[in-house]
Write an enzyme that holds these catalytic residues in place. Structure first.
Site, PDB file in Angstrom:
ATOM      1  N   ALA A   1       0.828  -1.209   0.000  1.00 37.07           N
ATOM      2  CA  ALA A   1       0.000   0.000   0.000  1.00 37.07           C
ATOM      3  C   ALA A   1       0.865   1.263   0.000  1.00 37.07           C
ATOM      4  O   ALA A   1       0.663   2.166  -0.822  1.00 37.07           O
ATOM      5  CB  ALA A   1      -0.919  -0.005   1.222  1.00 37.07           C
TER       6      ALA A   1
ATOM      7  N   GLU B   1      -1.019 -22.450   2.344  1.00 36.72           N
ATOM      8  CA  GLU B   1       0.063 -22.118   1.395  1.00 36.72           C
ATOM      9  C   GLU B   1       1.424 -22.548   1.964  1.00 36.72           C
ATOM     10  O   GLU B   1       2.268 -23.061   1.233  1.00 36.72           O
ATOM     11  CB  GLU B   1       0.073 -20.614   1.107  1.00 36.72           C
ATOM     12  CG  GLU B   1      -1.080 -20.176   0.207  1.00 36.72           C
ATOM     13  CD  GLU B   1      -0.766 -18.916  -0.592  1.00 36.72           C
ATOM     14  OE1 GLU B   1      -0.262 -17.960   0.013  1.00 36.72           O
ATOM     15  OE2 GLU B   1      -1.028 -18.904  -1.800  1.00 36.72           O
TER      16      GLU B   1
HETATM   17  C1  LIG Z   1       2.048 -16.069   3.668  1.00 38.10           C
HETATM   18  C2  LIG Z   1       1.088 -15.026   3.183  1.00 38.10           C
HETATM   19  C3  LIG Z   1       0.427 -15.214   1.986  1.00 38.10           C
HETATM   20  C4  LIG Z   1      -0.452 -14.241   1.508  1.00 38.10           C
HETATM   21  N1  LIG Z   1      -1.054 -14.443   0.305  1.00 38.10           N
HETATM   22  C5  LIG Z   1      -1.812 -13.455  -0.227  1.00 38.10           C
HETATM   23  C6  LIG Z   1      -2.374 -13.603  -1.523  1.00 38.10           C
HETATM   24  O1  LIG Z   1      -2.227 -14.650  -2.151  1.00 38.10           O
HETATM   25  N2  LIG Z   1      -3.097 -12.587  -2.034  1.00 38.10           N
HETATM   26  C7  LIG Z   1      -3.253 -11.391  -1.366  1.00 38.10           C
HETATM   27  O2  LIG Z   1      -3.879 -10.463  -1.923  1.00 38.10           O
HETATM   28  N3  LIG Z   1      -2.762 -11.231  -0.116  1.00 38.10           N
HETATM   29  C8  LIG Z   1      -2.042 -12.226   0.474  1.00 38.10           C
HETATM   30  N4  LIG Z   1      -1.522 -12.067   1.730  1.00 38.10           N
HETATM   31  C9  LIG Z   1      -1.861 -10.864   2.505  1.00 38.10           C
HETATM   32  C10 LIG Z   1      -0.973  -9.691   2.116  1.00 38.10           C
HETATM   33  O3  LIG Z   1       0.383 -10.049   2.209  1.00 38.10           O
HETATM   34  C11 LIG Z   1      -1.269  -8.469   3.002  1.00 38.10           C
HETATM   35  O4  LIG Z   1      -2.636  -8.181   2.922  1.00 38.10           O
HETATM   36  C12 LIG Z   1      -0.444  -7.288   2.511  1.00 38.10           C
HETATM   37  O5  LIG Z   1       0.926  -7.525   2.760  1.00 38.10           O
HETATM   38  C13 LIG Z   1      -0.867  -5.965   3.158  1.00 38.10           C
HETATM   39  O6  LIG Z   1      -0.140  -4.943   2.555  1.00 38.10           O
HETATM   40  P1  LIG Z   1       0.245  -3.630   3.378  1.00 38.10           P
HETATM   41  O7  LIG Z   1       0.946  -2.722   2.428  1.00 38.10           O
HETATM   42  O8  LIG Z   1      -0.959  -3.113   4.100  1.00 38.10           O
HETATM   43  O9  LIG Z   1       1.237  -4.102   4.513  1.00 38.10           O
HETATM   44  P2  LIG Z   1       2.623  -4.911   4.509  1.00 38.10           P
HETATM   45  O10 LIG Z   1       2.818  -5.650   3.254  1.00 38.10           O
HETATM   46  O11 LIG Z   1       2.601  -5.651   5.801  1.00 38.10           O
HETATM   47  O12 LIG Z   1       3.696  -3.731   4.601  1.00 38.10           O
HETATM   48  C14 LIG Z   1       3.861  -2.956   5.755  1.00 38.10           C
HETATM   49  C15 LIG Z   1       5.189  -2.224   5.696  1.00 38.10           C
HETATM   50  O13 LIG Z   1       5.307  -1.413   6.859  1.00 38.10           O
HETATM   51  C16 LIG Z   1       6.577  -1.594   7.477  1.00 38.10           C
HETATM   52  N5  LIG Z   1       6.372  -1.389   8.919  1.00 38.10           N
HETATM   53  C17 LIG Z   1       5.498  -2.033   9.716  1.00 38.10           C
HETATM   54  N6  LIG Z   1       5.534  -1.533  10.952  1.00 38.10           N
HETATM   55  C18 LIG Z   1       6.451  -0.558  10.946  1.00 38.10           C
HETATM   56  C19 LIG Z   1       6.918   0.366  11.921  1.00 38.10           C
HETATM   57  N7  LIG Z   1       6.427   0.388  13.167  1.00 38.10           N
HETATM   58  N8  LIG Z   1       7.871   1.265  11.569  1.00 38.10           N
HETATM   59  C20 LIG Z   1       8.370   1.279  10.310  1.00 38.10           C
HETATM   60  N9  LIG Z   1       7.960   0.442   9.349  1.00 38.10           N
HETATM   61  C21 LIG Z   1       7.004  -0.457   9.649  1.00 38.10           C
HETATM   62  C22 LIG Z   1       6.985  -3.017   7.106  1.00 38.10           C
HETATM   63  O14 LIG Z   1       8.408  -3.148   7.124  1.00 38.10           O
HETATM   64  C23 LIG Z   1       6.400  -3.140   5.688  1.00 38.10           C
HETATM   65  O15 LIG Z   1       7.329  -2.706   4.714  1.00 38.10           O
HETATM   66  C24 LIG Z   1      -0.672 -13.039   2.258  1.00 38.10           C
HETATM   67  C25 LIG Z   1       0.007 -12.861   3.484  1.00 38.10           C
HETATM   68  C26 LIG Z   1       0.876 -13.828   3.948  1.00 38.10           C
HETATM   69  C27 LIG Z   1       1.600 -13.605   5.248  1.00 38.10           C
END
Ligand SMILES: Cc1cc2nc3c(=O)[nH]c(=O)nc-3n(C[C@H](O)[C@H](O)[C@H](O)COP(=O)(O)OP(=O)(O)OC[C@H]3O[C@@H](n4cnc5c(N)ncnc54)[C@H](O)[C@@H]3O)c2cc1C
Length: 405
Positions: free
Chosen positions: A12, A167
Protein backbone atom coordinates in the site's frame (compact mmCIF):
# COMPACT_ATOMS: atom_id res chain seq x y z
CA UNK A 1 4.81 23.22 -0.49
CA UNK A 2 2.60 20.53 1.09
CA UNK A 3 4.29 17.63 2.85
CA UNK A 4 2.97 14.10 2.58
CA UNK A 5 4.33 11.52 5.02
CA UNK A 6 3.80 7.86 4.08
CA UNK A 7 4.37 5.26 6.82
CA UNK A 8 5.32 1.78 5.62
CA UNK A 9 6.80 0.70 2.28
CA UNK A 10 4.67 -2.41 1.80
CA UNK A 11 2.21 -2.91 -1.06
CA UNK A 12 0.00 0.00 0.00
CA UNK A 13 2.63 2.56 1.07
CA UNK A 14 5.16 2.04 -1.69
CA UNK A 15 2.52 2.10 -4.40
CA UNK A 16 1.10 5.34 -2.95
CA UNK A 17 4.56 6.95 -3.13
CA UNK A 18 5.20 5.72 -6.68
CA UNK A 19 1.86 7.14 -7.82
CA UNK A 20 2.23 10.44 -5.96
CA UNK A 21 5.66 10.96 -7.50
CA UNK A 22 4.08 10.61 -10.96
CA UNK A 23 0.88 12.56 -10.28
CA UNK A 24 2.35 15.50 -8.37
CA UNK A 25 5.57 15.86 -10.39
CA UNK A 26 7.30 17.79 -7.62
CA UNK A 27 4.27 19.82 -6.45
CA UNK A 28 4.60 18.34 -2.94
CA UNK A 29 7.34 16.93 -0.76
CA UNK A 30 7.02 13.25 0.09
CA UNK A 31 8.61 11.47 3.04
CA UNK A 32 8.50 7.67 3.19
CA UNK A 33 9.36 5.83 6.41
CA UNK A 34 9.99 2.09 6.82
CA UNK A 35 12.00 0.06 9.31
CA UNK A 36 13.74 -1.68 6.39
CA UNK A 37 15.56 -0.29 3.38
CA UNK A 38 13.76 -2.86 1.23
CA UNK A 39 10.19 -3.62 0.17
CA UNK A 40 9.07 -7.24 0.41
CA UNK A 41 6.17 -9.08 -1.18
CA UNK A 42 4.56 -10.31 2.03
CA UNK A 43 2.28 -12.70 0.12
CA UNK A 44 5.37 -14.79 -0.74
CA UNK A 45 6.82 -15.07 2.77
CA UNK A 46 5.87 -18.76 3.02
CA UNK A 47 8.22 -19.53 0.12
CA UNK A 48 11.14 -17.98 2.03
CA UNK A 49 10.09 -19.76 5.24
CA UNK A 50 10.19 -23.12 3.41
CA UNK A 51 13.51 -22.20 1.80
CA UNK A 52 12.13 -22.53 -1.73
CA UNK A 53 13.17 -19.02 -2.75
CA UNK A 54 15.81 -16.70 -1.29
CA UNK A 55 14.65 -13.42 0.34
CA UNK A 56 16.19 -11.48 -2.56
CA UNK A 57 13.58 -13.04 -4.88
CA UNK A 58 10.68 -11.46 -2.98
CA UNK A 59 12.24 -8.11 -2.10
CA UNK A 60 13.92 -5.08 -3.63
CA UNK A 61 15.44 -1.83 -2.40
CA UNK A 62 12.98 1.00 -1.75
CA UNK A 63 15.59 3.36 -3.24
CA UNK A 64 15.02 1.68 -6.65
CA UNK A 65 11.65 3.46 -6.82
CA UNK A 66 12.41 6.70 -5.03
CA UNK A 67 12.80 9.92 -6.97
CA UNK A 68 15.17 11.64 -4.57
CA UNK A 69 14.30 15.08 -5.98
CA UNK A 70 10.82 14.86 -4.41
CA UNK A 71 10.91 11.99 -1.95
CA UNK A 72 13.02 11.48 1.15
CA UNK A 73 13.28 7.95 2.52
CA UNK A 74 13.85 7.53 6.24
CA UNK A 75 14.74 4.13 7.64
CA UNK A 76 13.29 4.15 11.14
CA UNK A 77 10.68 2.58 13.39
CA UNK A 78 7.34 4.39 13.55
CA UNK A 79 6.35 4.55 17.21
CA UNK A 80 3.24 6.72 17.28
CA UNK A 81 1.11 9.04 15.17
CA UNK A 82 -0.32 12.15 16.86
CA UNK A 83 -3.19 13.07 14.54
CA UNK A 84 -4.25 16.17 16.50
CA UNK A 85 -0.73 17.65 16.28
CA UNK A 86 -0.19 16.23 12.79
CA UNK A 87 3.10 14.63 13.81
CA UNK A 88 4.71 11.20 13.71
CA UNK A 89 7.13 9.93 16.35
CA UNK A 90 10.04 7.80 15.19
CA UNK A 91 12.26 5.66 17.41
CA UNK A 92 15.57 7.25 16.46
CA UNK A 93 14.68 10.91 15.89
CA UNK A 94 14.21 13.40 18.67
CA UNK A 95 12.03 15.72 16.61
CA UNK A 96 8.76 14.21 15.39
CA UNK A 97 7.98 14.45 11.68
CA UNK A 98 5.22 16.92 10.79
CA UNK A 99 2.86 16.54 7.85
CA UNK A 100 0.02 18.11 5.90
CA UNK A 101 -1.21 14.69 4.78
CA UNK A 102 -0.25 11.37 6.28
CA UNK A 103 -0.80 7.90 4.84
CA UNK A 104 -0.61 5.10 7.39
CA UNK A 105 0.18 1.79 5.70
CA UNK A 106 2.04 -0.13 8.39
CA UNK A 107 0.57 -3.50 7.49
CA UNK A 108 0.00 -6.59 9.58
CA UNK A 109 1.39 -8.39 12.58
CA UNK A 110 0.73 -11.86 13.97
CA UNK A 111 -2.47 -12.32 16.00
CA UNK A 112 -2.03 -14.76 18.86
CA UNK A 113 -5.45 -14.12 20.48
CA UNK A 114 -3.74 -14.05 23.88
CA UNK A 115 -3.01 -17.79 23.70
CA UNK A 116 -0.43 -18.61 26.32
CA UNK A 117 3.03 -19.35 24.96
CA UNK A 118 2.12 -18.66 21.31
CA UNK A 119 4.52 -15.73 21.01
CA UNK A 120 7.32 -17.37 22.96
CA UNK A 121 7.13 -20.97 21.74
CA UNK A 122 5.86 -20.76 18.17
CA UNK A 123 7.67 -19.21 15.20
CA UNK A 124 5.88 -16.26 13.57
CA UNK A 125 5.88 -15.48 9.83
CA UNK A 126 5.11 -11.78 9.36
CA UNK A 127 8.29 -10.43 7.77
CA UNK A 128 11.44 -11.55 5.96
CA UNK A 129 13.50 -11.90 9.14
CA UNK A 130 10.91 -14.20 10.73
CA UNK A 131 10.52 -16.23 7.52
CA UNK A 132 14.29 -16.76 7.44
CA UNK A 133 14.24 -17.79 11.10
CA UNK A 134 11.65 -20.46 10.31
CA UNK A 135 13.82 -21.85 7.54
CA UNK A 136 17.01 -21.96 9.59
CA UNK A 137 15.10 -23.51 12.51
CA UNK A 138 13.82 -26.33 10.28
CA UNK A 139 17.31 -26.95 8.86
CA UNK A 140 18.78 -27.04 12.39
CA UNK A 141 16.16 -29.60 13.43
CA UNK A 142 17.01 -31.78 10.41
CA UNK A 143 20.68 -31.63 11.37
CA UNK A 144 19.80 -32.40 15.01
CA UNK A 145 17.91 -35.51 13.90
CA UNK A 146 21.09 -37.02 12.46
CA UNK A 147 22.58 -36.95 15.95
CA UNK A 148 19.58 -37.40 18.27
CA UNK A 149 17.26 -39.61 16.15
CA UNK A 150 14.47 -37.86 18.04
CA UNK A 151 11.38 -38.23 15.78
CA UNK A 152 10.10 -34.80 16.91
CA UNK A 153 12.97 -33.18 15.03
CA UNK A 154 11.28 -34.35 11.81
CA UNK A 155 7.86 -32.97 12.77
CA UNK A 156 6.51 -29.56 11.74
CA UNK A 157 3.21 -28.28 13.14
CA UNK A 158 1.46 -25.31 11.53
CA UNK A 159 -1.07 -23.71 13.90
CA UNK A 160 -3.93 -22.39 11.78
CA UNK A 161 -5.15 -23.92 8.50
CA UNK A 162 -6.31 -20.68 6.91
CA UNK A 163 -5.09 -19.38 3.57
CA UNK A 164 -1.57 -18.74 4.90
CA UNK A 165 -1.30 -22.08 6.73
CA UNK A 166 -2.39 -24.02 3.63
CA UNK A 167 0.06 -22.12 1.40
CA UNK A 168 2.87 -22.74 3.88
CA UNK A 169 2.03 -26.46 4.10
CA UNK A 170 2.21 -26.70 0.28
CA UNK A 171 5.56 -24.92 0.20
CA UNK A 172 6.94 -27.23 2.93
CA UNK A 173 5.82 -30.29 0.96
CA UNK A 174 7.91 -29.06 -1.99
CA UNK A 175 10.88 -28.56 0.34
CA UNK A 176 10.54 -31.97 2.02
CA UNK A 177 13.06 -33.85 -0.21
CA UNK A 178 15.73 -31.27 0.65
CA UNK A 179 14.99 -31.51 4.37
CA UNK A 180 15.02 -35.31 4.15
CA UNK A 181 18.43 -35.31 2.54
CA UNK A 182 19.84 -33.23 5.41
CA UNK A 183 18.26 -35.50 8.03
CA UNK A 184 19.21 -38.67 6.15
CA UNK A 185 15.60 -39.94 5.98
CA UNK A 186 12.89 -40.45 3.34
CA UNK A 187 10.77 -37.35 2.43
CA UNK A 188 7.64 -39.05 3.82
CA UNK A 189 9.36 -39.35 7.22
CA UNK A 190 9.07 -35.58 7.57
CA UNK A 191 5.67 -35.04 9.12
CA UNK A 192 3.78 -31.82 8.36
CA UNK A 193 0.58 -31.18 10.36
CA UNK A 194 -2.00 -28.41 10.32
CA UNK A 195 -4.07 -27.78 13.47
CA UNK A 196 -7.19 -25.67 13.09
CA UNK A 197 -10.06 -24.62 15.40
CA UNK A 198 -12.76 -24.42 12.69
CA UNK A 199 -14.39 -27.25 10.83
CA UNK A 200 -15.28 -25.20 7.76
CA UNK A 201 -11.93 -24.27 6.27
CA UNK A 202 -11.14 -21.59 3.69
CA UNK A 203 -14.46 -19.70 3.98
CA UNK A 204 -13.44 -17.33 1.16
CA UNK A 205 -14.11 -20.23 -1.26
CA UNK A 206 -17.31 -22.17 -1.88
CA UNK A 207 -17.48 -25.59 -0.22
CA UNK A 208 -16.46 -27.50 -3.39
CA UNK A 209 -13.41 -25.38 -4.02
CA UNK A 210 -12.40 -25.39 -0.34
CA UNK A 211 -12.75 -29.22 -0.32
CA UNK A 212 -10.62 -29.41 -3.45
CA UNK A 213 -7.86 -27.41 -1.76
CA UNK A 214 -8.06 -29.39 1.47
CA UNK A 215 -7.94 -32.73 -0.36
CA UNK A 216 -5.00 -31.51 -2.41
CA UNK A 217 -3.03 -30.77 0.73
CA UNK A 218 -4.06 -34.09 2.33
CA UNK A 219 -3.09 -36.06 -0.79
CA UNK A 220 0.38 -34.57 -0.50
CA UNK A 221 0.66 -36.22 2.91
CA UNK A 222 -0.12 -33.25 5.15
CA UNK A 223 -2.00 -34.25 8.33
CA UNK A 224 -4.99 -32.03 8.96
CA UNK A 225 -6.60 -31.74 12.41
CA UNK A 226 -9.78 -29.63 12.41
CA UNK A 227 -12.10 -28.69 15.29
CA UNK A 228 -9.02 -28.49 17.51
CA UNK A 229 -8.98 -25.41 19.69
CA UNK A 230 -5.41 -24.54 20.66
CA UNK A 231 -5.23 -23.37 24.28
CA UNK A 232 -1.52 -23.21 24.95
CA UNK A 233 1.87 -23.63 23.32
CA UNK A 234 4.64 -25.04 25.44
CA UNK A 235 8.20 -25.55 24.14
CA UNK A 236 7.85 -28.13 21.32
CA UNK A 237 4.24 -28.92 22.38
CA UNK A 238 0.81 -27.76 21.21
CA UNK A 239 -2.02 -28.22 23.74
CA UNK A 240 -5.54 -28.29 22.30
CA UNK A 241 -9.07 -29.53 22.89
CA UNK A 242 -10.66 -31.64 20.19
CA UNK A 243 -14.26 -30.40 20.24
CA UNK A 244 -15.74 -28.08 22.82
CA UNK A 245 -15.77 -29.19 26.44
CA UNK A 246 -13.31 -32.01 25.87
CA UNK A 247 -10.09 -32.45 27.82
CA UNK A 248 -6.61 -31.38 26.83
CA UNK A 249 -4.71 -33.28 24.18
CA UNK A 250 -1.22 -32.50 23.01
CA UNK A 251 1.03 -32.93 20.03
CA UNK A 252 4.79 -32.50 19.98
CA UNK A 253 7.10 -31.24 17.23
CA UNK A 254 10.53 -29.72 16.86
CA UNK A 255 9.08 -26.92 14.74
CA UNK A 256 5.84 -25.09 15.59
CA UNK A 257 4.75 -22.27 13.28
CA UNK A 258 1.96 -19.80 14.05
CA UNK A 259 -0.38 -18.78 11.22
CA UNK A 260 -3.77 -18.43 12.92
CA UNK A 261 -4.40 -14.91 11.71
CA UNK A 262 -3.15 -11.36 11.56
CA UNK A 263 -4.07 -7.99 13.00
CA UNK A 264 -3.07 -4.49 11.97
CA UNK A 265 0.08 -2.76 13.27
CA UNK A 266 0.24 -2.14 17.05
CA UNK A 267 1.04 1.52 16.19
CA UNK A 268 -2.71 2.03 15.60
CA UNK A 269 -3.58 1.27 19.23
CA UNK A 270 -0.50 3.14 20.49
CA UNK A 271 -1.69 6.24 18.60
CA UNK A 272 -5.13 6.11 20.22
CA UNK A 273 -7.16 5.45 17.07
CA UNK A 274 -10.58 3.92 17.39
CA UNK A 275 -9.26 0.53 16.28
CA UNK A 276 -10.10 -3.11 16.65
CA UNK A 277 -7.27 -5.64 16.26
CA UNK A 278 -5.11 -2.83 14.87
CA UNK A 279 -7.61 -1.85 12.17
CA UNK A 280 -9.58 1.38 11.84
CA UNK A 281 -12.91 1.54 10.00
CA UNK A 282 -12.16 4.25 7.46
CA UNK A 283 -14.43 6.75 5.66
CA UNK A 284 -15.46 6.25 2.05
CA UNK A 285 -12.40 8.39 1.15
CA UNK A 286 -10.12 6.04 3.14
CA UNK A 287 -9.42 8.62 5.86
CA UNK A 288 -9.68 8.37 9.63
CA UNK A 289 -13.25 9.40 10.60
CA UNK A 290 -11.85 12.06 12.97
CA UNK A 291 -8.95 13.32 10.83
CA UNK A 292 -9.56 14.12 7.21
CA UNK A 293 -5.86 14.62 6.39
CA UNK A 294 -4.95 11.13 7.59
CA UNK A 295 -5.35 8.23 5.17
CA UNK A 296 -5.35 4.69 6.57
CA UNK A 297 -4.83 2.00 3.93
CA UNK A 298 -3.82 -1.64 3.54
CA UNK A 299 -3.97 -4.08 6.44
CA UNK A 300 -4.38 -1.34 9.09
CA UNK A 301 -7.71 -0.31 7.52
CA UNK A 302 -11.13 -1.93 7.69
CA UNK A 303 -13.27 -1.16 4.63
CA UNK A 304 -16.84 -2.28 5.09
CA UNK A 305 -18.06 -4.48 2.24
CA UNK A 306 -21.38 -3.10 0.91
CA UNK A 307 -24.37 -5.02 2.30
CA UNK A 308 -22.22 -6.96 4.72
CA UNK A 309 -21.62 -6.47 8.43
CA UNK A 310 -18.00 -7.42 7.89
CA UNK A 311 -15.09 -5.58 6.30
CA UNK A 312 -13.35 -6.98 3.24
CA UNK A 313 -10.65 -9.51 4.14
CA UNK A 314 -7.28 -7.77 4.16
CA UNK A 315 -5.23 -8.72 1.11
CA UNK A 316 -2.40 -7.35 -0.98
CA UNK A 317 -4.91 -6.84 -3.78
CA UNK A 318 -7.09 -4.65 -1.55
CA UNK A 319 -4.01 -2.76 -0.27
CA UNK A 320 -2.91 -1.95 -3.83
CA UNK A 321 -6.39 -0.79 -4.78
CA UNK A 322 -6.57 1.49 -1.72
CA UNK A 323 -3.20 2.99 -2.67
CA UNK A 324 -4.62 3.92 -6.11
CA UNK A 325 -7.51 5.74 -4.52
CA UNK A 326 -5.55 7.48 -1.75
CA UNK A 327 -2.92 8.75 -4.21
CA UNK A 328 -5.65 10.08 -6.54
CA UNK A 329 -7.49 11.78 -3.69
CA UNK A 330 -4.38 13.42 -2.22
CA UNK A 331 -3.19 14.56 -5.68
CA UNK A 332 -6.63 16.07 -6.39
CA UNK A 333 -6.61 17.96 -3.11
CA UNK A 334 -3.12 19.35 -3.67
CA UNK A 335 -3.49 20.16 -7.38
CA UNK A 336 -7.13 21.18 -7.60
CA UNK A 337 -8.15 21.92 -4.02
CA UNK A 338 -10.97 19.34 -4.17
CA UNK A 339 -11.65 15.70 -3.38
CA UNK A 340 -12.50 12.81 -5.66
CA UNK A 341 -16.26 12.94 -6.12
CA UNK A 342 -16.65 9.14 -6.19
CA UNK A 343 -16.24 7.25 -2.90
CA UNK A 344 -13.76 4.38 -2.73
CA UNK A 345 -15.11 1.11 -4.09
CA UNK A 346 -13.45 -2.26 -4.47
CA UNK A 347 -13.95 -5.10 -6.87
CA UNK A 348 -11.92 -8.19 -6.08
CA UNK A 349 -10.30 -9.91 -9.05
CA UNK A 350 -10.43 -13.16 -7.09
CA UNK A 351 -8.22 -15.14 -4.76
CA UNK A 352 -5.88 -17.97 -5.62
CA UNK A 353 -3.96 -20.07 -3.09
CA UNK A 354 -0.79 -21.90 -4.03
CA UNK A 355 -0.08 -25.40 -2.80
CA UNK A 356 3.60 -25.60 -3.64
CA UNK A 357 5.13 -24.47 -6.88
CA UNK A 358 2.97 -26.37 -9.37
CA UNK A 359 -0.47 -26.56 -7.77
CA UNK A 360 -3.06 -24.02 -6.78
CA UNK A 361 -6.76 -23.38 -6.52
CA UNK A 362 -9.10 -20.45 -6.29
CA UNK A 363 -11.14 -17.98 -8.28
CA UNK A 364 -9.62 -15.56 -10.78
CA UNK A 365 -11.77 -13.05 -12.66
CA UNK A 366 -14.89 -15.04 -11.89
CA UNK A 367 -13.49 -18.40 -12.99
CA UNK A 368 -12.50 -21.29 -10.78
CA UNK A 369 -8.94 -22.49 -11.30
CA UNK A 370 -7.57 -25.76 -9.98
CA UNK A 371 -4.28 -27.67 -10.11
CA UNK A 372 -1.61 -26.49 -12.53
CA UNK A 373 -3.76 -23.65 -14.00
CA UNK A 374 -4.22 -22.49 -10.40
CA UNK A 375 -0.47 -22.30 -9.90
CA UNK A 376 -0.04 -20.50 -13.25
CA UNK A 377 -2.68 -17.94 -12.22
CA UNK A 378 -1.08 -17.47 -8.80
CA UNK A 379 2.25 -16.60 -10.42
CA UNK A 380 0.52 -14.21 -12.82
CA UNK A 381 -1.11 -12.44 -9.85
CA UNK A 382 2.26 -12.16 -8.08
CA UNK A 383 3.80 -10.76 -11.27
CA UNK A 384 0.98 -8.23 -11.60
CA UNK A 385 1.61 -6.94 -8.10
CA UNK A 386 5.35 -6.63 -8.82
CA UNK A 387 4.56 -4.71 -12.00
CA UNK A 388 2.03 -2.43 -10.30
CA UNK A 389 4.47 -1.28 -7.63
CA UNK A 390 7.96 -1.93 -8.95
CA UNK A 391 7.35 -1.50 -12.69
CA UNK A 392 8.99 -3.50 -15.46
CA UNK A 393 12.43 -3.39 -13.82
CA UNK A 394 11.32 -5.28 -10.70
CA UNK A 395 9.02 -7.55 -12.71
CA UNK A 396 11.89 -8.77 -14.90
CA UNK A 397 14.25 -9.04 -11.93
CA UNK A 398 11.91 -10.75 -9.45
CA UNK A 399 8.94 -12.05 -11.48
CA UNK A 400 7.79 -15.67 -11.54
CA UNK A 401 8.44 -16.95 -15.05
CA UNK A 402 8.85 -20.62 -14.04
CA UNK A 403 5.44 -21.28 -15.53
CA UNK A 404 5.97 -24.55 -17.40
CA UNK A 405 6.63 -27.88 -15.75
C1 LIG B 1 2.05 -16.07 3.67
C2 LIG B 1 1.09 -15.03 3.18
C3 LIG B 1 0.43 -15.21 1.99
C4 LIG B 1 -0.45 -14.24 1.51
N1 LIG B 1 -1.05 -14.44 0.30
C5 LIG B 1 -1.81 -13.45 -0.23
C6 LIG B 1 -2.37 -13.60 -1.52
O1 LIG B 1 -2.23 -14.65 -2.15
N2 LIG B 1 -3.10 -12.59 -2.03
C7 LIG B 1 -3.25 -11.39 -1.37
O2 LIG B 1 -3.88 -10.46 -1.92
N3 LIG B 1 -2.76 -11.23 -0.12
C8 LIG B 1 -2.04 -12.23 0.47
N4 LIG B 1 -1.52 -12.07 1.73
C9 LIG B 1 -1.86 -10.86 2.51
C10 LIG B 1 -0.97 -9.69 2.12
O3 LIG B 1 0.38 -10.05 2.21
C11 LIG B 1 -1.27 -8.47 3.00
O4 LIG B 1 -2.64 -8.18 2.92
C12 LIG B 1 -0.44 -7.29 2.51
O5 LIG B 1 0.93 -7.52 2.76
C13 LIG B 1 -0.87 -5.97 3.16
O6 LIG B 1 -0.14 -4.94 2.56
P1 LIG B 1 0.25 -3.63 3.38
O7 LIG B 1 0.95 -2.72 2.43
O8 LIG B 1 -0.96 -3.11 4.10
O9 LIG B 1 1.24 -4.10 4.51
P2 LIG B 1 2.62 -4.91 4.51
O10 LIG B 1 2.82 -5.65 3.25
O11 LIG B 1 2.60 -5.65 5.80
O12 LIG B 1 3.70 -3.73 4.60
C14 LIG B 1 3.86 -2.96 5.76
C15 LIG B 1 5.19 -2.22 5.70
O13 LIG B 1 5.31 -1.41 6.86
C16 LIG B 1 6.58 -1.59 7.48
N5 LIG B 1 6.37 -1.39 8.92
C17 LIG B 1 5.50 -2.03 9.72
N6 LIG B 1 5.53 -1.53 10.95
C18 LIG B 1 6.45 -0.56 10.95
C19 LIG B 1 6.92 0.37 11.92
N7 LIG B 1 6.43 0.39 13.17
N8 LIG B 1 7.87 1.27 11.57
C20 LIG B 1 8.37 1.28 10.31
N9 LIG B 1 7.96 0.44 9.35
C21 LIG B 1 7.00 -0.46 9.65
C22 LIG B 1 6.99 -3.02 7.11
O14 LIG B 1 8.41 -3.15 7.12
C23 LIG B 1 6.40 -3.14 5.69
O15 LIG B 1 7.33 -2.71 4.71
C24 LIG B 1 -0.67 -13.04 2.26
C25 LIG B 1 0.01 -12.86 3.48
C26 LIG B 1 0.88 -13.83 3.95
C27 LIG B 1 1.60 -13.61 5.25
Amino acid sequence: MKKIVVLGAGYAGLKTVVLLQKKLKGEARIVLVDRNTYHYEAADLHEVAAGNVPPAKISYQVSDLINSKVTTFIQDEVVKVNPDDKTVELAHREQPLDYDYCVISLGFTSETFGIEGAKENALQMTNVKEALEIHSHIIDKMKDYKITKNPDDLKIIICGAGFTGIELAGALVDARPRYAQIAGVKPEDIQISLIEASERLLPMFNQDLADYGINLVKKLGVHLYTNCLISRIKPSTVIYQHGRGNGDESMTAGTIIWTTGVSGSPVMAESGFNERRGRVVVTDHLTDPDHDDLYIIGDVAAVMAPGSPRPYPTTAQLALSMADYAADDIADRIKNGKRLSEPYSYKSLGTVASVGNTRGFGVAMGHEVKGYPGSFMKKMIANRSLLEVGGLKELFAKGRFDLYH
